[in-house]
Design a protein around this motif. Structure first.
Motif, mmCIF file in Angstrom:
data_model
loop_
_atom_site.group_PDB
_atom_site.id
_atom_site.type_symbol
_atom_site.label_atom_id
_atom_site.label_comp_id
_atom_site.label_asym_id
_atom_site.label_seq_id
_atom_site.Cartn_x
_atom_site.Cartn_y
_atom_site.Cartn_z
ATOM 1 N N THR A 28 5.926 -4.721 -22.356
ATOM 2 C CA THR A 28 5.342 -3.544 -22.987
ATOM 3 C C THR A 28 5.668 -2.294 -22.192
ATOM 4 O OG1 THR A 28 3.555 -4.904 -23.871
ATOM 5 C CG2 THR A 28 3.183 -2.527 -23.818
ATOM 6 N N LYS A 29 5.535 -2.408 -20.859
ATOM 7 C CA LYS A 29 5.886 -1.240 -20.055
ATOM 8 C C LYS A 29 7.376 -0.929 -20.210
ATOM 9 C CE LYS A 29 5.973 1.210 -15.831
ATOM 10 N NZ LYS A 29 5.819 1.324 -14.400
ATOM 11 N N LEU A 30 8.185 -1.990 -20.246
ATOM 12 C CA LEU A 30 9.632 -1.798 -20.363
ATOM 13 C C LEU A 30 9.987 -1.010 -21.624
ATOM 14 C CD1 LEU A 30 12.481 -2.458 -19.291
ATOM 15 C CD2 LEU A 30 12.404 -4.532 -20.688
ATOM 16 N N SER A 33 3.275 -4.585 -9.850
ATOM 17 C CA SER A 33 4.599 -3.970 -9.692
ATOM 18 C C SER A 33 5.333 -3.982 -11.029
ATOM 19 C CB SER A 33 5.434 -4.770 -8.683
ATOM 20 O OG SER A 33 4.655 -5.269 -7.621
ATOM 21 N N THR A 34 6.301 -3.104 -11.136
ATOM 22 C CA THR A 34 7.168 -3.113 -12.313
ATOM 23 C C THR A 34 8.425 -3.885 -11.941
ATOM 24 O OG1 THR A 34 6.328 -0.973 -13.003
ATOM 25 C CG2 THR A 34 8.453 -1.652 -13.919
ATOM 26 N N ILE A 35 8.620 -5.043 -12.541
ATOM 27 C CA ILE A 35 9.783 -5.865 -12.176
ATOM 28 C C ILE A 35 10.442 -6.443 -13.428
ATOM 29 C CG2 ILE A 35 8.624 -6.461 -9.989
ATOM 30 C CD1 ILE A 35 8.447 -9.355 -11.059
ATOM 31 N N CYS A 40 1.481 -4.830 -5.264
ATOM 32 C CA CYS A 40 2.051 -3.576 -5.791
ATOM 33 C C CYS A 40 3.264 -3.235 -4.943
ATOM 34 C CB CYS A 40 1.002 -2.457 -5.754
ATOM 35 S SG CYS A 40 1.609 -0.977 -6.605
ATOM 36 N N LEU A 41 4.387 -3.853 -5.272
ATOM 37 C CA LEU A 41 5.571 -3.810 -4.411
ATOM 38 C C LEU A 41 6.752 -3.162 -5.135
ATOM 39 C CD1 LEU A 41 5.003 -7.351 -2.934
ATOM 40 C CD2 LEU A 41 4.849 -5.184 -1.680
ATOM 41 N N PRO A 42 7.735 -2.706 -4.368
ATOM 42 C CA PRO A 42 8.796 -1.871 -4.956
ATOM 43 C C PRO A 42 9.631 -2.547 -6.044
ATOM 44 C CG PRO A 42 8.828 -1.688 -2.554
ATOM 45 C CD PRO A 42 7.833 -2.758 -2.900
ATOM 46 N N SER A 95 1.242 2.300 -15.705
ATOM 47 C CA SER A 95 1.964 3.566 -15.886
ATOM 48 C C SER A 95 1.019 4.711 -15.588
ATOM 49 C CB SER A 95 2.588 3.677 -17.267
ATOM 50 O OG SER A 95 1.614 3.845 -18.236
ATOM 51 N N GLY A 96 1.638 5.883 -15.375
ATOM 52 C CA GLY A 96 0.888 6.990 -14.791
ATOM 53 C C GLY A 96 1.429 7.105 -13.395
ATOM 54 N N MET A 97 1.421 8.308 -12.874
ATOM 55 C CA MET A 97 1.995 8.502 -11.550
ATOM 56 C C MET A 97 0.871 8.458 -10.507
ATOM 57 S SD MET A 97 5.343 9.648 -12.273
ATOM 58 C CE MET A 97 6.145 11.132 -12.869
ATOM 59 N N LEU A 122 -2.697 -5.906 3.060
ATOM 60 C CA LEU A 122 -1.496 -6.199 3.851
ATOM 61 C C LEU A 122 -0.389 -5.234 3.440
ATOM 62 C CD1 LEU A 122 -0.036 -8.237 5.801
ATOM 63 C CD2 LEU A 122 0.657 -9.462 3.743
ATOM 64 N N ASP A 123 0.327 -4.740 4.430
ATOM 65 C CA ASP A 123 1.477 -3.874 4.158
ATOM 66 C C ASP A 123 2.383 -3.927 5.371
ATOM 67 O OD1 ASP A 123 2.173 -1.502 2.038
ATOM 68 O OD2 ASP A 123 2.918 -0.999 4.036
ATOM 69 N N LEU A 124 3.649 -3.510 5.191
ATOM 70 C CA LEU A 124 4.553 -3.452 6.332
ATOM 71 C C LEU A 124 4.174 -2.313 7.265
ATOM 72 C CD1 LEU A 124 8.022 -4.095 4.673
ATOM 73 C CD2 LEU A 124 6.526 -5.722 5.841
ATOM 74 N N LEU A 177 0.843 -1.205 0.000
ATOM 75 C CA LEU A 177 0.000 0.000 0.000
ATOM 76 C C LEU A 177 0.873 1.248 0.000
ATOM 77 C CD1 LEU A 177 -2.462 -1.337 2.717
ATOM 78 C CD2 LEU A 177 -2.839 -1.312 0.238
ATOM 79 N N GLY A 178 1.782 1.312 -0.946
ATOM 80 C CA GLY A 178 2.688 2.467 -1.023
ATOM 81 C C GLY A 178 2.080 3.590 -1.842
ATOM 82 N N GLN A 179 2.940 4.341 -2.457
ATOM 83 C CA GLN A 179 2.532 5.505 -3.245
ATOM 84 C C GLN A 179 1.488 5.128 -4.287
ATOM 85 O OE1 GLN A 179 5.953 7.306 -5.133
ATOM 86 N NE2 GLN A 179 4.876 9.243 -5.455
ATOM 87 N N MET A 180 1.697 4.008 -4.942
ATOM 88 C CA MET A 180 0.775 3.568 -5.993
ATOM 89 C C MET A 180 -0.292 2.624 -5.442
ATOM 90 S SD MET A 180 1.838 5.196 -8.611
ATOM 91 C CE MET A 180 1.082 4.452 -10.053
ATOM 92 N N GLY A 181 0.149 1.677 -4.619
ATOM 93 C CA GLY A 181 -0.756 0.638 -4.148
ATOM 94 C C GLY A 181 -1.888 1.193 -3.290
ATOM 95 N N TYR A 187 16.267 1.901 -12.014
ATOM 96 C CA TYR A 187 17.398 1.251 -12.682
ATOM 97 C C TYR A 187 17.070 -0.180 -13.113
ATOM 98 C CZ TYR A 187 22.086 -0.420 -13.664
ATOM 99 O OH TYR A 187 23.177 -0.968 -14.281
ATOM 100 N N LYS A 188 16.132 -0.828 -12.404
ATOM 101 C CA LYS A 188 15.748 -2.193 -12.767
ATOM 102 C C LYS A 188 15.334 -2.306 -14.240
ATOM 103 C CE LYS A 188 11.216 -1.154 -10.782
ATOM 104 N NZ LYS A 188 10.326 -1.317 -9.629
ATOM 105 N N ASP A 189 14.758 -1.236 -14.780
ATOM 106 C CA ASP A 189 14.381 -1.258 -16.200
ATOM 107 C C ASP A 189 15.606 -1.424 -17.091
ATOM 108 O OD1 ASP A 189 11.683 -0.802 -15.618
ATOM 109 O OD2 ASP A 189 11.932 1.371 -15.695
ATOM 110 N N GLY A 241 10.484 13.189 -9.366
ATOM 111 C CA GLY A 241 10.060 11.969 -10.068
ATOM 112 C C GLY A 241 10.567 10.724 -9.356
ATOM 113 N N TYR A 242 10.291 9.609 -9.975
ATOM 114 C CA TYR A 242 10.737 8.311 -9.471
ATOM 115 C C TYR A 242 12.272 8.329 -9.446
ATOM 116 C CZ TYR A 242 9.860 3.293 -8.919
ATOM 117 O OH TYR A 242 9.764 2.020 -8.445
ATOM 118 N N PRO A 243 12.906 7.891 -8.352
ATOM 119 C CA PRO A 243 14.366 8.025 -8.252
ATOM 120 C C PRO A 243 15.127 7.121 -9.224
ATOM 121 C CG PRO A 243 13.384 7.394 -6.119
ATOM 122 C CD PRO A 243 12.299 7.327 -7.146
#
Ligand SMILES: NC(=O)C1=CN([C@@H]2O[C@H](COP(=O)(O)OP(=O)(O)OC[C@H]3O[C@@H](n4cnc5c(N)ncnc54)[C@H](OP(=O)(O)O)[C@@H]3O)[C@@H](O)[C@H]2O)C=CC1
Ligand SMILES: NC(=O)C1=CN([C@@H]2O[C@H](COP(=O)(O)OP(=O)(O)OC[C@H]3O[C@@H](n4cnc5c(N)ncnc54)[C@H](OP(=O)(O)O)[C@@H]3O)[C@@H](O)[C@H]2O)C=CC1
Ligand SMILES: NC(=O)C1=CN([C@@H]2O[C@H](COP(=O)(O)OP(=O)(O)OC[C@H]3O[C@@H](n4cnc5c(N)ncnc54)[C@H](OP(=O)(O)O)[C@@H]3O)[C@@H](O)[C@H]2O)C=CC1
Lengths: 302, 302, 302, 302
Positions: free
Chosen positions: B168-170, B93-95, B61-63, B120-122, B28-30, B8-12, B236-238, B229-231
């Protein structure tokens, strides 16, 4: 004040027509038809280069730097020697930065004045008089000419000393070229990985990956249309300028350099007469895929 | 049908809230606070992972991919083993692509079903339920879930088999990253050549060189703002995915590779917590210039 | 036949001395000491440029193209106008290809003849008269001069028309530069991954990865010695030539372009006075490692 | 101490033979002929994998990482489960770094010990027992095995922890690959500019541009011979490792990345079964030239 205008092509014709609607303009072109059209728009044709002796400002809108140089300085037909002292030469062509500097020097040595004033915007905006014009040269000259320039452009940026107009435009072009080269390698990668080109197009053009390049070229790539923009071989001068500036001024430009290799490969594979979208053909060929929409039969790499 | 939502972060958080407005959702979230907020939005908190036994669909929806993997398959706390057969896991999530394939296989082996559905979308669009969602997986699952997905996204693209959503997102992200890397080397080049950054900005953003990247980041670079923006380090995973796909599938991607080097250089120079616009700092440092507007005092490379 | 020799530096001094041992040679240099040394070796000093009127061949060995051009064509002190018709100018300097072509043209217009004849091999081989000389120009001139050239070089290659000598040498230099740039990024990568630089050195220099570059520079990098070769800033002219040729002739050179970015980065980070081995400092700084052997204390990036 | 040896190919056969001359060795291969030859050299054939239960050291020399993994861990035929506790597995194959780490972990979990020990040198040196061997793993194991290893290699480098042997070899290979890619773009450039390939070859191989790559491949390129070395498609695993390491460890490697694109292009254009020298065919095709000596008729790109 009287004006001259040399080069009545796709861009020059409407620019000269807009100027002639407001001012006294003498025109010159290789094509008789182009001259006649300009005369219909209110300009007058020169019968000899001597007719340029009484103008105060000479506009040029020519295909490339070699032609600009020849048209000004050719031993027999060079216009420069027919101009009166202090005449202002305004080159609206897009040419190499280094050549612009040397043209500025040579005109200066002849007692003439100079602005480099390349434009952006396509034929449509030339006709509407809504081009963007980037101008390098002395402030007072720019200010004096502003009314005349405003007949052609509605966004007039004075960017600094002689050459800075070309440089400013070049910066824009280099970004454009890189953005197209990015599409050229990433879209075929997507297809190779099994993605549908239309889905990819929709995601990119509604997402953070979009650019003027993607909005303009992706729909055309989907259709297999590669003939609507400025040809690769004509725009290549920008990449020469970019490479020379990077080399001479010791400015690393690795992304530009990689994009330049793709551009060159497109030229070498025979796509020089096509528009920049045709860079995608390089990677389509290599990967053995095409990025046409499913309803389009592709014959490009056959 | 009951739903679960993990992360349940910024997006979740807004995505779960939108889903909970229409459906029965266990979250569920930390973070306790994040859970409380979701409960206020209509969700219910799970007291133990066993509570997930009666849901039909689990959203994640995880980091990053490591956390997705751990949260599903951890020996002691992995959720997968608490799910009933045929439960659908939807990872928003974007992984990494390769990891998505392996997660799909492992869920399959456990009798569970899987969609990869990055968005996608902020944050703003997450809240409005107007995200773009790219989904890989079987058609009938996508169709069954469409009503639930529509609470979060208004553009829902089914892109093919498992993994194709991430791919596709990549593709979009890689284009975005290249477009930013292009700015990072070209804007400081312009400044080094004596051009005014505000003029350059105006020409690029009204010209053919413009991109979402230029529209979003140039104004911020002019201001010296690098934290909206997103750091870099999170995104970098992309680039890892891009490099691995290029290597494994033998797809040349020289422009992407050059852009990746700039990106890595930004990380190595300590800009990982800044947004992608901070790639420009690499070339500003090298060339000894900055691209701030004249009214902004620059301290970035001090 | 009488000879002239201009430029008695590191290379020119021993070359002129070897020529003077066999022939009548008039020398010129900015340094009085260099002239005195040449006179001791059997040459004679010119008292005025007019003394060059009776020579048949003028050798040049000057630092760069700008100086070659100035020394031949300077309005007041240019040597060209003091030479008799048909005198042969042999430029043994390493200069830009495009400039060599223009110098050839200008000499031709003055009724003089021209060979470009850059050399390879360092000071030691210049002294031993065992340089490699690559010569562009007309065959009969090359054959006539072979005895004189043989006093300086034992490997004399006639490579084609004017300019081809410079091009041939350039090709060698570009490979050298790429090979060094490869070391510059790969050796620090090895160290970053935990490998011992001396082990790496041994494996590379006894393996398929070895090159003249690795044999010459790795031992020096291990010691932290960066001052034994031709300085980066002096050799940069080769990379300008490479970039211009790639751009002008539409020849993609992506590996060279990437190597050029590393080279430029080394210049921009202040290593211009060091030798090419110092390119490694770019990646050592970025990765926060050094490639010195364990017994050497490194202070380079402090 | 008894030994096992799996993989009796081009490299493994002579290595096993050299070991068998000094020690008791049980061999395994897919090919009956290879086993018979090893038995003639003094080895014994295993009749079942159970025969490996009493060996202390198992050598592998297999084509790639996938085969190494399968041969150790295959559910039915994996050798690992037939080995006694504390048996040392020595993998002399050249495989991916990341896979080596995971193989090390899996063997460790089974109570087995592991060295990665890739070799360099071709078939000839394998036969002479004069390979270079780079070993990652614990010091005491390396020391214990030194006598056995010395039958195969005369240069034995202990490079650090598990994986470091592969890394050290990889570093060498990456330099080799870059050096070849440099030739691939620069030699055709030289030809395109009008230079004679034999002159260029002589200058490079007697000059600072020379490398093992140039000494080995230029003569073959001149002849049009592309089948004497390890094939491009087999050696490609090194470039995957390089790309993954660069991506995962955030190590910029722009020159390597550019070389990788050339390598990939060669694979995509169908040259995978040829040796690395065939990378030159990419640029020969693009530029429409070939670099054969004048006496050789070229048919490569027809
Ligand atoms: N932010 C954006 O603009 C966009 C992000 N995305 C993608 O969406 C995904 C989520 O991003 P975002 O919302 O920004 O990330 P955040 O870091 O804001 O949110 C992640 C949430 O997951 C929680 N979490 C972490 N580990 C666990 C676990 N083991 N069990 C339960 N909860 C856990 C975190 O809790 P805690 O905070 O306590 O660690 C946090 O609340 C990412 O993959 C991202 O790439 C996609 C589009 C846009
Ligand atoms: N050094 C090397 O290892 C190699 C060099 N080369 C090439 O050889 C050329 C010469 O190099 P190098 O000998 O190292 O250079 P140096 O700088 O050592 O020598 C140049 C000499 O020319 C003199 N000079 C400069 N301008 C003039 C002038 N206008 N009139 C007369 N003399 C002048 C300089 O005098 P002063 O010192 O007083 O300024 C100096 O003595 C270069 O083009 C280089 O690229 C080629 C192969 C190897
Ligand atoms: N060749 C060279 O110049 C060099 C190679 N290397 C490395 O050494 C390793 C071996 O190379 P090389 O000898 O050329 O390769 P080869 O392909 O010649 O040999 C591999 C051998 O392994 C056998 N084999 C394959 N699978 C199995 C299995 N499951 N069980 C038992 N045997 C099997 C093959 O049998 P079959 O033929 O019947 O398939 C073949 O005899 C590679 O990792 C390579 O990278 C290192 C330095 C130089």
């Amino acid at each position: 004040m009287r004006y001259g205008f040399v080069g009545l092509g796709q861009m020059g014709a409407p620019m000269a027509a807009n100027l002639a609607a407001a001012q006294d303009v003498k025109v010159l072109d290789l094509s008789e038809d182009a001259i006649k059209a300009a005369v219909r728009a209110g300009a007058s044709a020169v019968s000899s280069l001597k007719d340029f002796a009484d103008i105060g400002v000479l506009f040029l809108c020519l295909p490339n730097g070699g032609i600009v140089e020849k048209s000004l300085f050719d031993k027999t037909n060079g216009i420069a020697k027919f101009l009166s002292p202090n005449t202002i030469v305004v080159d609206t062509s897009t040419i190499e930065y280094s050549l612009t500097l040397s043209i500025g020097d040579r005109l200066d040595a002849l007692g003439l004045r100079f602005l480099d004033a390349p434009v952006s915007g396509m034929w449509k905006r030339a006709q509407d008089g809504t081009l963007t014009m980037m101008i390098g040269g002395e402030t007072d000259i720019v200010e004096d000419l502003r009314p005349a320039l405003s007949t052609m452009a509605d966004r007039i940026l004075h960017t600094g000393a002689v050459g800075s107009g070309q440089l400013t435009k070049l910066i824009n072009q280099l970004l454009f070229d890189i953005n197209v080269a990015a599409l050229a390698e990433i879209l075929p990668m997507a297809k190779k990985l099994g993605l549908d080109p239309e889905n990819t197009a929709e995601v990119v053009n509604s997402g953070t990956g979009r650019s003027y390049a993607s909005e303009y070229f992706i729909p055309q790539i989907l259709e297999g249309t590669f003939d609507t923009g400025y040809p690769l071989q004509s725009a290549y001068k920008d990449l020469i300028s970019g490479a020379e500036i990077s080399a001479r001024y010791q400015i690393p430009a690795p992304v530009l350099a990689a994009a330049t290799s793709t551009y060159q490969q497109a030229l070498l594979e025979g796509h020089g007469a096509k528009d920049k979208g045709a860079m995608v053909l390089v990677y389509e060929r290599l990967l053995g895929v095409n990025c046409r929409k499913s309803s389009v039969e592709d014959t490009t790499n056959d």
